[in-house]
Structure formats: C-alpha cells, structure tokens
Design a protein around this motif. Structure first.
Motif, mmCIF file in Angstrom:
data_model
loop_
_atom_site.group_PDB
_atom_site.id
_atom_site.type_symbol
_atom_site.label_atom_id
_atom_site.label_comp_id
_atom_site.label_asym_id
_atom_site.label_seq_id
_atom_site.Cartn_x
_atom_site.Cartn_y
_atom_site.Cartn_z
ATOM 1 N N PHE A 1 -8.381 -3.134 0.314
ATOM 2 C CA PHE A 1 -7.390 -3.493 -0.699
ATOM 3 C C PHE A 1 -7.642 -4.904 -1.203
ATOM 4 O O PHE A 1 -7.887 -5.820 -0.408
ATOM 5 C CB PHE A 1 -5.973 -3.410 -0.117
ATOM 6 C CG PHE A 1 -5.573 -2.041 0.313
ATOM 7 C CD1 PHE A 1 -4.937 -1.180 -0.563
ATOM 8 C CD2 PHE A 1 -5.843 -1.598 1.602
ATOM 9 C CE1 PHE A 1 -4.579 0.088 -0.170
ATOM 10 C CE2 PHE A 1 -5.492 -0.330 2.008
ATOM 11 C CZ PHE A 1 -4.858 0.522 1.115
ATOM 12 N N SER B 1 -7.398 3.199 -3.676
ATOM 13 C CA SER B 1 -8.256 2.221 -3.016
ATOM 14 C C SER B 1 -9.556 2.878 -2.552
ATOM 15 O O SER B 1 -9.625 4.095 -2.388
ATOM 16 C CB SER B 1 -7.533 1.633 -1.803
ATOM 17 O OG SER B 1 -7.467 2.609 -0.763
ATOM 18 N N ARG C 1 -11.453 -8.748 0.820
ATOM 19 C CA ARG C 1 -10.488 -7.658 0.694
ATOM 20 C C ARG C 1 -9.889 -7.359 2.063
ATOM 21 O O ARG C 1 -10.546 -7.554 3.087
ATOM 22 C CB ARG C 1 -11.160 -6.401 0.135
ATOM 23 C CG ARG C 1 -11.682 -6.537 -1.271
ATOM 24 C CD ARG C 1 -12.454 -5.292 -1.689
ATOM 25 N NE ARG C 1 -13.674 -5.141 -0.896
ATOM 26 C CZ ARG C 1 -14.572 -4.164 -1.084
ATOM 27 N NH1 ARG C 1 -14.376 -3.267 -2.043
ATOM 28 N NH2 ARG C 1 -15.650 -4.083 -0.334
ATOM 29 N N TYR D 1 -2.941 3.529 -1.873
ATOM 30 C CA TYR D 1 -3.938 3.936 -0.881
ATOM 31 C C TYR D 1 -4.915 4.923 -1.503
ATOM 32 O O TYR D 1 -6.133 4.817 -1.314
ATOM 33 C CB TYR D 1 -3.262 4.550 0.335
ATOM 34 C CG TYR D 1 -4.171 4.648 1.546
ATOM 35 C CD1 TYR D 1 -4.141 3.674 2.542
ATOM 36 C CD2 TYR D 1 -5.070 5.699 1.684
ATOM 37 C CE1 TYR D 1 -4.975 3.750 3.651
ATOM 38 C CE2 TYR D 1 -5.918 5.781 2.781
ATOM 39 C CZ TYR D 1 -5.865 4.807 3.760
ATOM 40 O OH TYR D 1 -6.711 4.878 4.845
ATOM 41 N N ALA E 1 0.839 -1.200 0.000
ATOM 42 C CA ALA E 1 0.000 0.000 0.000
ATOM 43 C C ALA E 1 0.872 1.248 0.000
ATOM 44 O O ALA E 1 1.086 1.883 1.030
ATOM 45 C CB ALA E 1 -0.936 -0.006 1.201
#
Length: 614
Positions: free
Chosen positions: A379, A297, A335, A294, A289
């Motif tokens: 994610f 996302s 996720r 990020y 990430a």
C-alpha cells in the motif's frame, strides 16, 4: 358470372396488383433503380467518433420525405435497409425535398417512449411520459436535411444528398470525480446523483421542436457503478443538482457530504461534470485498507498451490515466527507491506507505528477491514506524496511532512484487533521459527522425487503445518494443558527421559517452549511416519490431513516434537510413551474446538488435487 360481381372484380383488381407489387418490392428492393441515403450518427458536439461510442446498431428507423413546405411526397416508395444502414427511395421526380429521419439505438419501450406516425413536418414524432422520473435507456437520433433530385447525363434521377448524419435528440451528462486522498475514494460507500426540481422536455416534433415537460421528479441515481446518463434536454437555461457522498472512516460511523453543481443538458451534447470530492479526511495519513483498497492494491495469496518452489523453499521469502504471523514492514519503494501466515482471516486490524523523529507515542498508522488468509499486499504511504496528519493513541494530532525517502529503520510497529481469532493468536508467546525445505525432493515430480526418507513438501502441506504449529503453540498457553500433564503424573507417575530419569512437568513446559526453529519437510510413504530433531521436522502426508481428529496420527506428530525437544531415542515418555500417545494427542484432538484452527474445513486439504497419490 354475375354482372355485378364482374364489375366489382374489375374495380378491385388494380388495388390487389398494387398491394402485391409493394410487398414484393419491400422484400426484394432493387437498389440500382432508386436513390440511396446512407445513415450514420454524429459524435457528441466537441467529441470525435472514437470518443463517442453508441450502444449498438439502429434498432428502429422511421423516415419521411416531404416537400419544401413540409407536406409528405406522394406516389413514391421508400424503405430502410437495416443491413446496410441505407434508405432506398424510388419514384422521386426532379425537385427540392427534405428527408426526415428518426433513429433509435436500444429499446424505446424501456423508456415508455411513443413513436407517432407522422404525415407532416409539424407533427409530434416522439414523446415520453411526464412522470418517467429516470434517465433514458435508449439513444434517439434525428435528421432533417434538404436535398434536390435532378437528372444526370444518362437521364437517371440522382440526389444531391447521399450521406445522412444523424444527431442525438437527447443529451448526455457524465461525471468525473477526483479525490485529494485516494484512501477516501476507496472508503466511499455511497455516491448518488440528486436532480431535484429538474424538468426535461417530453415531446419532439418532426420539425425539430421540443415541448412538454416532465414533472420535476428524478429518481436518485447511484454514481458508483455508472457515471453516464442520458436525458432529454432541460427546460430552461440550466438546472442545479448535487452529488451526495457517503463514506466510512476507520474509527467513526459513516458520514455524508454534498457537492452542488449546475447542469445544462442540450441535444447531442455531453455535459461533463467534474468534481473534486474534498472532505475532512483529505489530510489523514492513515492507510485505510478497505476491501476495495485491498483489491486494488498489488496483492496475492502466498503459499498457493501454484506458487514457485524457488519462492517457498527460500527462507528469505517464506518463513515466519509462530507468534508473529502478521509481518509488517516498509518495502524498498517506501510502501507498507503486509504478509500474513494464517489460514484464517482477521477482521478489523489496526497497525500502530512509532516514528521517533516525529512522536514518542504510537500513531494510528493503518487500518485493515480484513487481513485475508495468507494475504500479501503493498500500500502506498500518503506521506510520500503530501503532508499528512496522524492521531496518537491518546488522540493527539501529529503532522508529518512529505517524505523524500523512508525505510524500516525509521519506524516500528505494533498490532491490535478485537477479532476473537486474533485474540487467540496474541496469547501465543512461543516464538518458533518456521521455514520449509525439499530435503532433496522435487515438488514438480508426480511422486515428489523421494530422497531417503523425504520427498518434496508442497504448499498444500505447508498450509497444514501452519495450522498444526499454530494450534500446538496456542494450546501450550492454556492453563488446563499444563494441568492435564500434572493430573496424569499424579495418577501414573513421572514422565521420564531416555535414561529413565524423571522429568517434571515444569521442565516439559520449558523444553516445549524453548524449541527455537523448525526446517519443515515431508516424509515419503512406506517408511517412517515422521522425522524430528535438531531443528528438523517432517510428517507423512496422511498425518497432516488428519491431525484435527485422529488421535493416533496426532500422537505421531507429538512423537516428532518429542525428538525436537531433545529426546532423540525411543525410550522416553515423549516418543513411544504416554506424553505423545496418551496425554498430548488426546488433549489436542479433544480440545480442537478451542484452538485457533478448529476444523479441517478451513483448508479442506483432504480434497486438494495437489496432494500426492498416495
């Protein structure tokens, strides 16, 4: 009048009248008397007009009408009408001609381009310096179209040509990239185009001939923000280039990899270069990430000022343990879900996972460049789409095949970070459970709709509660916090309960640590300053905004914690007594610089427009 001057005047008079006539004609041309040619630009070869998008209107148009042999036609007038994108020509006799047009969209001066005046189809019309060394900024168009002029039934000249379609003198190269692992894409820090020893034509004639060549030096171009470039056609059949990718790895320094390609830029052609940027990390299963990952996302900030009351009053959606501010789970769609109850960010967070089906060791499962303040994000898990490889803490490789389904019951997590702030949070062993309630109030009402001693708590207050409880729990782990109480007792005698019985420091330590949960609200002004006890806790707004530095307000916060510890009356040392009013409040304020949330500046709640007034 002097006779010599008179004859000179007669000689110049036709010229003066012709200049004046030309100026008037250019300013007010009569489009009903001449022949009109409407200009448009063709799309790139193989594309549609909707696919090919030019950068704007023609900023410059030059034209010349010549005979079949290429010589200019004399004794005619012509002009480009920018508003209608038309060329008006007047005075053409019946016969065969060629229309030559050079069009530019953009600023040719940025390309150091020279537009030459031509008097023949064989002249150089456009040229670039051989040391330009970079892509072109403007688009350049050209047309050479034969046409005839004849007389219609009314005896008026008409042309066989009315629509003039211009093609680009230049070509475009566009790049398209694909990745086997999307977390590689979001970890790329550099993506550049190299065209060593590539030579472009530098000269274009009115007869549509290319000549001259650049010096073979092209500046390196970044492909991260722009992936389309304009160039003059390449000298020779083709050239070679390379794409250089520099990427980060979650545990190693940056690495570089190159990908070669062949290139043949032709006039009015979009040369598409499609490249799969394969690399060693393609099979890595870690959720890497980066800041870009990020940002891309599904994410948001919890407990924002505009968050719905139905959300933050719902303990299933907004609650946490003070020693577990970062919540990690697998959601219903398999996720990775992170939610952070912290008013400060953490940098460099590693999430380890143990999936007993595949390994008894902890796997490096995810790495975050930063967990933002009050961040909530989702994610995708790589093993939901392909076979992947993880590395254990000891460095072993563990292969996990593509999963059809996956849930929380199959995994457990642990967290690690070298961030100094996180190291402070890791010291907290107290496991108070915090949730939030309206106690009959309404946060949408201007005054919070007071109900008894309560009014509705808002996110601005909840964020301050998180700061205060984080600090209070952390300070209990500091050895000198306990020592401060011992020092007071040694100098002043024991703390005592509501019945006047002594309470040892060790008992105080356990009682404070063993509080279980707090349903947190807000106290209305004008009545009590706070309420506490039996798992309920509330403070007035002014205490929440000043707990960092005001020892009196801070004593009120600890007064209510005294009630929550079980001292429900007001006769003990823990309410209107030294523990709350001399020891804890002063220790908190005097040591705020050592605590996790060491300043009001992180939240600046005193300036927040969502505070109640008063």
């Amino acid at each position: 009048m002097n006779l010599q001057r008179y004859f000179l005047f007669l000689l110049l008079m036709p010229f003066l009248f012709s200049c004046d006539e030309q100026d008037n004609w250019e300013n007010r041309p009569d489009t009903t008397r001449g022949i009109l040619f409407h200009l448009s630009e063709e799309p790139y070869d193989g594309e549609t007009p909707q696919t090919t998008r030019s950068t704007g209107e023609f900023s410059r148009v030059e034209h010349l009408i010549v005979t079949d042999e290429g010589d200019p036609v004399l004794n005619i007038k012509s002009i480009y009408l920018a508003e209608s994108r038309k060329i008006l020509a007047e005075g053409l006799q019946t016969g065969s001609y060629k229309l030559l047009v050079l069009g530019i969209i953009g600023d040719e001066s940025k390309d150091q381009a020279t537009v030459h005046t031509i008097s023949s189809i064989h002249d150089t019309w456009l040229s670039f310096p051989e040391n330009l060394q970079r892509p072109l900024e403007a688009e350049y168009f050209y047309a050479q179209i034969p046409f005839t002029v004849s007389l219609n039934s009314q005896g008026k000249e008409e042309s066989s040509l009315s629509e003039v379609s211009l093609k680009r003198i230049i070509g475009k190269v566009s790049f398209d990239f694909s990745y086997n692992n999307d977390y590689v894409r979001t970890a790329v820090t550099g993506l550049t185009l190299h065209l060593p020893n590539t030579r472009f034509y530098t000269t274009f004639s009115a007869n549509q001939e290319y000549s001259g060549q650049s010096d073979g030096t092209v500046q390196i171009q970044s492909l991260q923000g722009k992936q389309e470039f304009l160039f003059m056609p390449i000298v020779g059949d083709e050239s070679t280039g390379s794409i250089e990718m520099v990427k980060r790895h979650h545990s190693d320094p940056e690495s570089m990899q190159q990908y070669a390609f062949r290139l043949h830029i032709q006039p009015n052609r979009n040369e598409a270069v499609s490249t799969t940027l394969a690399c060693d990390d393609d099979h890595d299963g870690i959720v890497f990430a980066t800041d870009l990952a990020y940002e891309e996302s599904p994410h948001y900030s919890i407990l924002s000022d505009t968050e719905s009351k139905e959300v933050y009053y719902d303990a299933s959606q907004r609650s946490f343990y003070i020693n577990q501010p970062l919540q990690v789970s697998i959601d219903e769609e398999a996720r990775l879900h992170t939610r952070f109850y912290s008013v400060r960010p953490v940098k460099g967070m590693t999430i380890y996972a143990r999936i007993s089906q595949y390994s008894s060791e902890w796997l490096k499962f995810a790495y975050f460049d930063e967990i933002p303040v009050l961040g909530d994000a989702l994610f995708p898990l790589p093993f939901m789409t392909r076979d992947v490889v993880y590395y254990t803490e000891s460095g072993k490789r563990v292969k996990i095949p593509r999963q059809e389904t996956f849930s929380n019951s199959q995994i457990e997590f642990k967290l690690a970070s070298d961030d100094p702030y996180w190291k402070m949070l890791e010291k907290i062993k107290i496991n108070w459970y915090l949730s939030f309630a309206s106690f009959g109030g309404d946060p949408d009402a201007a005054d919070g709709k007071p109900s008894g001693n309560w009014r509705a708590v808002r996110p601005v207050h909840i964020r301050e509660y998180i700061a205060f409880f984080t600090n209070a729990a952390y300070m209990w782990e500091l050895p000198d916090c306990e020592q401060t109480m011992h020092d007071y007792v040694a100098a002043n005698g024991d703390f005592h309960d509501d019945q006047g019985q002594p309470v040892s420091v060790s008992t105080v330590m356990e009682q404070f640590r063993n509080m279980k949960s707090f349903k947190i609200g807000l106290i209305k002004p004008g009545g009590v300053a706070g309420l506490g006890g039996s798992g309920v806790y509330g403070l007035a707004q002014y205490i929440l905004t000043h707990h960092y530095s005001n020892t009196y307000y801070c004593s009120l916060a600890f007064h209510e914690l005294g009630h929550c510890m079980g001292y429900l009356g007001h006769s003990s040392s823990f309410t209107y007594g030294p523990w709350a009013e001399k020891v804890m409040n002063n220790y908190y304020v005097n040591n705020i610089h050592r605590f996790p949330v060491d300043s009001w500046e992180y939240l600046r709640s005193r300036e927040n427009p969502y505070l109640y007034n008063p």
